[in-house]
Structures are given as C-alpha cells and as structure tokens.
Design a protein around this motif. Structure first.
Motif, mmCIF file in Angstrom:
data_model
loop_
_atom_site.group_PDB
_atom_site.id
_atom_site.type_symbol
_atom_site.label_atom_id
_atom_site.label_comp_id
_atom_site.label_asym_id
_atom_site.label_seq_id
_atom_site.Cartn_x
_atom_site.Cartn_y
_atom_site.Cartn_z
ATOM 1 N N ALA A 184 15.121 42.139 51.237
ATOM 2 C CA ALA A 184 16.993 41.831 50.950
ATOM 3 C C ALA A 184 16.871 40.589 50.327
ATOM 4 C CB ALA A 184 17.520 42.031 52.306
ATOM 5 N N ASN A 185 16.431 39.517 51.050
ATOM 6 C CA ASN A 185 16.410 38.174 50.271
ATOM 7 C C ASN A 185 16.098 38.259 48.908
ATOM 8 O OD1 ASN A 185 15.570 37.184 53.591
ATOM 9 N ND2 ASN A 185 17.624 36.988 52.717
ATOM 10 N N GLU A 186 14.980 38.683 48.688
ATOM 11 C CA GLU A 186 14.139 38.668 47.158
ATOM 12 C C GLU A 186 15.236 39.470 46.209
ATOM 13 O OE1 GLU A 186 11.813 37.183 46.340
ATOM 14 O OE2 GLU A 186 11.312 36.379 48.168
ATOM 15 N N THR A 187 16.007 40.498 46.816
ATOM 16 C CA THR A 187 16.900 41.192 45.904
ATOM 17 C C THR A 187 18.334 40.185 45.569
ATOM 18 O OG1 THR A 187 16.544 43.333 47.016
ATOM 19 C CG2 THR A 187 18.477 43.152 45.906
ATOM 20 N N ASP A 188 18.685 39.431 46.636
ATOM 21 C CA ASP A 188 19.800 38.381 46.223
ATOM 22 C C ASP A 188 19.230 37.432 45.307
ATOM 23 O OD1 ASP A 188 21.340 40.062 48.130
ATOM 24 O OD2 ASP A 188 21.589 38.392 49.477
ATOM 25 N N LEU A 189 17.786 36.893 45.497
ATOM 26 C CA LEU A 189 17.364 36.015 44.467
ATOM 27 C C LEU A 189 17.246 36.550 43.361
ATOM 28 C CD1 LEU A 189 16.178 33.235 44.207
ATOM 29 C CD2 LEU A 189 14.050 34.183 44.833
ATOM 30 N N SER A 190 16.757 37.672 43.169
ATOM 31 C CA SER A 190 16.682 38.221 41.838
ATOM 32 C C SER A 190 18.035 38.304 41.197
ATOM 33 C CB SER A 190 15.995 39.537 41.924
ATOM 34 O OG SER A 190 15.950 40.329 40.750
ATOM 35 N N ALA A 191 19.190 38.825 41.920
ATOM 36 C CA ALA A 191 20.338 38.931 41.334
ATOM 37 C C ALA A 191 20.964 37.678 40.739
ATOM 38 C CB ALA A 191 21.296 39.644 42.405
ATOM 39 N N LEU A 192 20.796 36.721 41.757
ATOM 40 C CA LEU A 192 21.248 35.165 41.118
ATOM 41 C C LEU A 192 20.440 34.625 39.844
ATOM 42 C CD1 LEU A 192 21.410 33.264 44.494
ATOM 43 C CD2 LEU A 192 23.397 34.131 43.047
ATOM 44 N N LEU A 193 19.213 35.081 39.832
ATOM 45 C CA LEU A 193 18.365 34.545 38.583
ATOM 46 C C LEU A 193 18.833 35.262 37.349
ATOM 47 C CD1 LEU A 193 14.665 34.127 40.198
ATOM 48 C CD2 LEU A 193 16.390 32.471 39.685
ATOM 49 N N GLN A 229 25.879 21.206 33.590
ATOM 50 C CA GLN A 229 24.432 21.546 34.079
ATOM 51 C C GLN A 229 24.064 22.344 35.410
ATOM 52 O OE1 GLN A 229 21.685 20.811 31.919
ATOM 53 N NE2 GLN A 229 23.396 20.964 30.756
ATOM 54 N N VAL A 230 25.215 23.192 35.897
ATOM 55 C CA VAL A 230 25.080 23.747 37.291
ATOM 56 C C VAL A 230 23.871 24.418 37.303
ATOM 57 C CG1 VAL A 230 26.314 25.016 38.736
ATOM 58 C CG2 VAL A 230 27.575 23.609 37.406
ATOM 59 N N MET A 231 23.495 25.102 36.571
ATOM 60 C CA MET A 231 22.353 26.100 36.622
ATOM 61 C C MET A 231 20.962 25.272 36.794
ATOM 62 S SD MET A 231 23.376 29.439 36.789
ATOM 63 C CE MET A 231 24.802 28.702 37.833
ATOM 64 N N SER A 232 21.147 24.241 36.167
ATOM 65 C CA SER A 232 20.079 23.430 36.328
ATOM 66 C C SER A 232 19.700 22.919 37.706
ATOM 67 C CB SER A 232 19.926 21.852 35.613
ATOM 68 O OG SER A 232 20.939 21.086 36.110
ATOM 69 N N LEU A 233 20.446 23.019 38.679
ATOM 70 C CA LEU A 233 20.479 22.811 40.143
ATOM 71 C C LEU A 233 19.944 24.000 40.818
ATOM 72 C CD1 LEU A 233 23.667 20.994 40.819
ATOM 73 C CD2 LEU A 233 21.637 19.877 40.413
ATOM 74 N N TRP A 234 19.999 25.244 40.314
ATOM 75 C CA TRP A 234 19.506 26.424 40.580
ATOM 76 C C TRP A 234 18.056 26.597 40.614
ATOM 77 C CZ3 TRP A 234 23.143 31.358 40.148
ATOM 78 C CH2 TRP A 234 24.118 31.034 40.843
ATOM 79 N N LYS A 235 17.084 25.772 41.297
ATOM 80 C CA LYS A 235 15.822 25.756 41.006
ATOM 81 C C LYS A 235 15.040 26.114 42.342
ATOM 82 C CE LYS A 235 16.198 20.635 41.595
ATOM 83 N NZ LYS A 235 16.026 19.228 41.051
ATOM 84 N N ASP A 236 13.684 26.442 41.934
ATOM 85 C CA ASP A 236 12.654 27.014 43.007
ATOM 86 C C ASP A 236 12.597 26.038 44.254
ATOM 87 O OD1 ASP A 236 12.509 29.129 41.444
ATOM 88 O OD2 ASP A 236 10.547 28.615 40.322
ATOM 89 N N SER A 237 12.732 24.767 43.997
ATOM 90 C CA SER A 237 12.409 23.852 45.136
ATOM 91 C C SER A 237 13.427 23.947 46.050
ATOM 92 C CB SER A 237 12.253 22.509 44.476
ATOM 93 O OG SER A 237 13.393 22.001 43.851
ATOM 94 N N ILE A 238 14.587 24.555 45.899
ATOM 95 C CA ILE A 238 15.706 24.551 46.802
ATOM 96 C C ILE A 238 15.874 25.911 46.982
ATOM 97 C CG2 ILE A 238 18.231 24.031 47.120
ATOM 98 C CD1 ILE A 238 17.874 21.902 45.193
ATOM 99 N N HIS A 239 16.108 26.432 48.348
ATOM 100 C CA HIS A 239 16.172 27.518 48.696
ATOM 101 C C HIS A 239 17.777 28.069 48.029
ATOM 102 C CE1 HIS A 239 16.986 31.075 51.198
ATOM 103 N NE2 HIS A 239 15.668 31.432 51.312
ATOM 104 N N PHE A 240 17.639 29.357 47.520
ATOM 105 C CA PHE A 240 18.847 29.788 46.855
ATOM 106 C C PHE A 240 20.257 29.585 47.750
ATOM 107 C CE2 PHE A 240 17.208 33.858 48.468
ATOM 108 C CZ PHE A 240 18.229 34.301 49.136
ATOM 109 N N CYS A 241 20.033 29.749 49.218
ATOM 110 C CA CYS A 241 21.047 29.739 50.034
ATOM 111 C C CYS A 241 21.785 28.129 49.942
ATOM 112 C CB CYS A 241 20.767 29.947 51.396
ATOM 113 S SG CYS A 241 20.780 31.683 51.822
ATOM 114 N N ASN A 242 20.860 27.195 49.318
ATOM 115 C CA ASN A 242 21.422 25.961 49.192
ATOM 116 C C ASN A 242 21.944 25.704 47.817
ATOM 117 O OD1 ASN A 242 21.314 25.297 51.941
ATOM 118 N ND2 ASN A 242 18.937 24.592 51.786
#
Length: 511
Positions: free
Chosen positions: A37-46, A58-71
């Motif tokens: 389920a978490n992977e599904t949410d992550l995939s939708a965000l990506l 540059q908001v999307m640049s802060l959506w990176k793998d090193s930070i969990h998507f909940c943050n």
C-alpha cells in the motif's frame, strides 16, 4: 526444542525492537515497515512529480529518495497506517496535468492544489477516493467536464473548482453528495440548468455558481436549504424572475437571498410559511422592479435601505406581521406605482416624503396601527388613479383640502379612523370617484362653501347699515332692500343647491 525456543525469542525481540523504532521515529509505522500500500502511494506521488512541467520554486526537487515520501513537502500521512491523508500544494506555481494514478491514494481525505497552473481534465479516477472530504482545485486551468464519478466520494464536504475552464453540465450523479457544506463552481463555462436537487443538500452553507453559462431559472428548491448563508448566481443567463410564491416553504429567509443575481427583476416569496424579518442585504437587488412578499408571515421592521431599490415599481408587503414605522426612505422610490402594506402592525404616521412618489397609482394602508394627521403632500398626489385605502387605522385631524387633487381617483376609503372636522368642498372635484367610504368621520352631512356664506352675511350687514342711516334721505328704499335680499338669497340657494347635489352624489358613493 530449546534452540527453537531461543530462535523464536530472538525473532520476537527483534520485531518488538523494530516496532518500537517505528513508533519512536518521526516516520509512521508504515514508513518503517514498507508495504505494498505504501508503495502504491509512493508510485502515485512519483507519477504526479513526473507530470510537472513547470516548477519555479523547485518544490519537486525536494521530493527525493533520501527522504521518506511522508516527509515530502505538501504530503501528510496517517500516524496509524502510514497512508497519505492530505496533499497540499497550493500556490506553488506548479503546472502540468494530474495523473490518473491519483485515484490510488485511497486514504486521501484532503486535496488542495489551488492557485497553480494545472491543466488538462480532472481524472475520473478521483471517484475512487472514497474517503475524500475536501477538494480545492480552484484558480487553475482545468478543462473538460466535472467528473461524474465523484458521486462515489460520499464523504465530500467541500468542493471548490472555481476559476477554471470547465464545460458541460453539472452531472446529476453528484446529487448523492448530500454531506456537502461548500460547493463552489463559479467562473467556469458550465452550462445547462442549475439542478433542483441542490435544494436537498441540507448541510450546505455556501453555494457559489457565478460567471458561468447557466440558463433557465433559479430553482425554488434552494429555499429549502435551512442554513444557506452564502449564495451567488450572478453573471449567468438566468431568467430575471424568481417565483417562489404559493408554496409551503418554511423557516427563515436566508440573508444570502440578497446575493441571488444583480439582474433579478422580480422576486416573489408570498403565501409561504416563513418566519423572521425581511432579509438583510435586500438593497443589493438594485434591478428589482417588483418585490412580492405578501402573506409570507414575515415580521420585524421595514428597513430604511429598502429605499435604495430605486427601480422598484411594485412593493407588496401586505398580510404579514411587519411592525414599526413606515420608512421615510420610501420617498426615494419615484417609480413606485403600487404600494400595498395592509394587514400588518405598522405604527406611526405616514411619512410626508411619500409625496415625492409621483408615479403612485394604487395605495393600501388599511388595517394597521397608523395614526397622526394625513400629510397634505401625500393626499394631494394627483397620480393616484386606482385606489387610496387607509381604513381601520387611527388617523386624526381633518381631511386636507389637497384631496381635491385626486381628480382621477376611482376609490377613496378613509373609514374607521378618528378623522373630524369639515369635509373640504374640494372633494367635489374628484369627478372620477366611484367608491367613497367615510364611515366614522365626524361630519358627513354636508359640504359648505364657507366663503359664500361669509359673502352673504357681509351683504346683509351692508344692507342693514344702509337701512339704519341717520338721515332718512340716505336710507335705501324698501323696494331696493327687498330686491337686494332676494338677490342674496338666490345666490346663496344656487350655491347651496350645487353643494347639495355634490353631497347626494358623494352619499351615493359612500352607500
């Protein structure tokens, strides 16, 4: 056996440690323990991120793998299951379409992407967001139609898609969204009629539909919404008449009714089961020509601001429970032709300012608690030609001479008041009168021309003086005295007979 027990104990201890780690960290448990389920949410965000074609901040640049998507910026997850609950990217300068995979965020309760440059159609897959409560997609460039699949979002409370480029009708499927509190569809290109079923949204507090291409009339059912506090429908192709009379609408008139349409010409709300006062803000309906509130069971005072409705031609407030004074501002309504306020609880006197309403044809003040003298400015309105009914009040004083100006009036009813004094002879000038009611007037037996009587008395006294002159040679001859007295008598009788005929004619009208 002991080895197996030791292994199980170690595994249980490790799991417990991981559990504590997950609970004690900033990330929810689901973040510490990835699931499908978490992977599904992550995939939708990506997918969402990949669709962005403009990102000046540059908001999307802060959506990176090193930070969990909940943050990630704008993302809020549930503390219990780690699923995405809120997505808030309002006013970020983002542009691009919304991916269909947004429908996979099945725990989403709030979506706010207002004030950006998103475009394309709103995905039908949003209908899969069964927990959705608040949606704000206003001030973007979305096109296409409103998704009918939103009918499945039965928990939706707020839906705001104002200032986009949406087309088509409001889908009838949305009639199931009975929990809506706010519905904002303004400033699009939505067509068709405003659905009557919106009147079933008993929780609705705000309805904004302006600047579209709606046609037809404003549904009468909107009055059924008990707590509607904000209503906008201006800037459409709606009819200029809102007829809600002769129904069984109950409750208090919402103040939002004053926001209906700046082009509204006729508003009828009479013969209903309403209560409360005249809605505040009524003066905003500046194009009104007729306001029908007769028999609506309304109470309270008449607001002075009603005098701001300068285009009003007909004002029908009869058969209510209005109290207080008649607003002097009614004198501003120079186009008013009909004024009906009978059968209320109005007090005080008639404002002399009504004398400026020079278009009045028909007036009814009967059966109130009005008092004072009748203003000559009002009773002398020569425009009155149909009826002037002022019976069953407590008017005092005499009838002003200016009543003689009512040469075109067909009905005059002053009965059952406290009027007294001489009835003006000029009443005989009202040659169009067909019905005259004066019951209760202290003098209705005759109409005297005071000036004629005075002239006769002066003439008789002058003859008497001539007859009593000291030198006999200067005294008037008896034959001349007799001739003079006969002339005075004939003049008086001629005038008296004229007045008798006037009185007889007036008596017939009274009867």
């Amino acid at each position: 056996m002991n080895h197996s027990f030791s292994s199980n104990w170690i595994l249980l201890t490790l799991f417990h440690g991981i559990l504590l780690l997950g609970l004690s960290s900033d990330l929810p448990l689901a973040a510490a323990l990835p699931t499908s389920a978490n992977e599904t949410d992550l995939s939708a965000l990506l997918d969402f991120k990949n669709m962005i074609v403009q990102d000046p901040n540059q908001v999307m640049s802060l959506w990176k793998d090193s930070i969990h998507f909940c943050n990630w910026v704008g993302v809020t997850c549930s503390s219990s299951n780690g699923r995405i609950m809120h997505l808030n990217l309002a006013s970020r300068g983002l542009a691009g379409p919304i991916p269909r995979s947004i429908g996979n965020l099945t725990y989403l309760t709030g979506l706010n992407i207002a004030n950006n440059s998103f475009h394309g159609e709103i995905p039908q897959e949003m209908g899969r967001l069964l927990r959705l409560e608040k949606v704000n997609m206003s001030y973007n460039n979305f096109g296409g139609s409103i998704p009918a699949n939103l009918t499945h979002c039965s928990e939706l409370r707020e839906f705001d898609i104002m200032f986009n480029k949406l087309v088509g009708r409001i889908p009838d499927q949305l009639s199931t969204l009975s929990k809506l509190v706010v519905l904002n569809l303004g400033a699009n290109n939505v067509t068709g009629n405003i659905p009557a079923w919106i009147g079933n949204f008993s929780s609705l507090l705000g309805l904004s539909l302006p600047l579209n291409n709606f046609q037809g009339s404003i549904p009468a059912e909107l009055v059924n919404i008990p707590n509607l506090g904000f209503l906008q429908v201006y800037g459409n192709n709606l009819l200029q008449v809102l007829g809600l009379a002769y129904n069984r609408f109950g409750g208090e008139l919402p103040s939002s009714i004053a926001n209906l349409s700046s082009q509204l010409r006729i508003l009828t709300l009479g013969q209903n089961r309403l209560h409360g006062s005249m809605p505040s803000g009524i003066e905003k309906l500046t194009e009104l020509t007729n306001l029908w509130l007769q028999g609506a069971n309304l109470s309270g005072s008449l607001p002075e601001v009603i005098g701001n409705l300068h285009k009003l031609e007909g004002l029908f407030l009869n058969y209510n429970r209005f109290s207080g004074l008649i607003p002097s501002s009614l004198g501003n309504l120079t186009k008013l032709t009909r004024l009906y306020v009978e059968e209320n609880k109005l007090e005080g006197s008639i404002p002399p300012s009504l004398g400026t309403c020079t278009s009045l044809l028909d007036v009814n003040f009967s059966s109130n608690n009005l008092n004072g003298t009748i203003p000559k400015q009002f009773i002398g309105l020569s425009s009155l030609s149909i009826a002037l009914v002022m019976s069953h009040n407590s008017f005092t004083g005499s009838l002003p001479d200016e009543v003689g100006n009512l040469k075109n009036l067909m009905e005059l009813d002053l009965s059952n008041n406290r009027l007294s004094g001489q009835i003006p002879s000029r009443l005989g000038s009202c040659i169009s009168l067909e019905h005259l009611q004066l019951e209760g007037y202290s003098e209705t037996e005759g109409i005297h021309n005071q000036s004629t009587i005075e002239e006769c008395l002066v003439s008789v006294m002058r003859i008497g003086l001539l007859c009593s002159a000291t030198p006999p040679a200067k005294r008037m001859a008896m034959n001349n005295v007799v001739n003079k007295l006969h002339a005075i008598r004939d003049s008086y009788m001629k005038d008296r007979n004229k007045n008798v005929r006037q009185t007889q004619r007036l008596r017939k009208m009274v009867l």
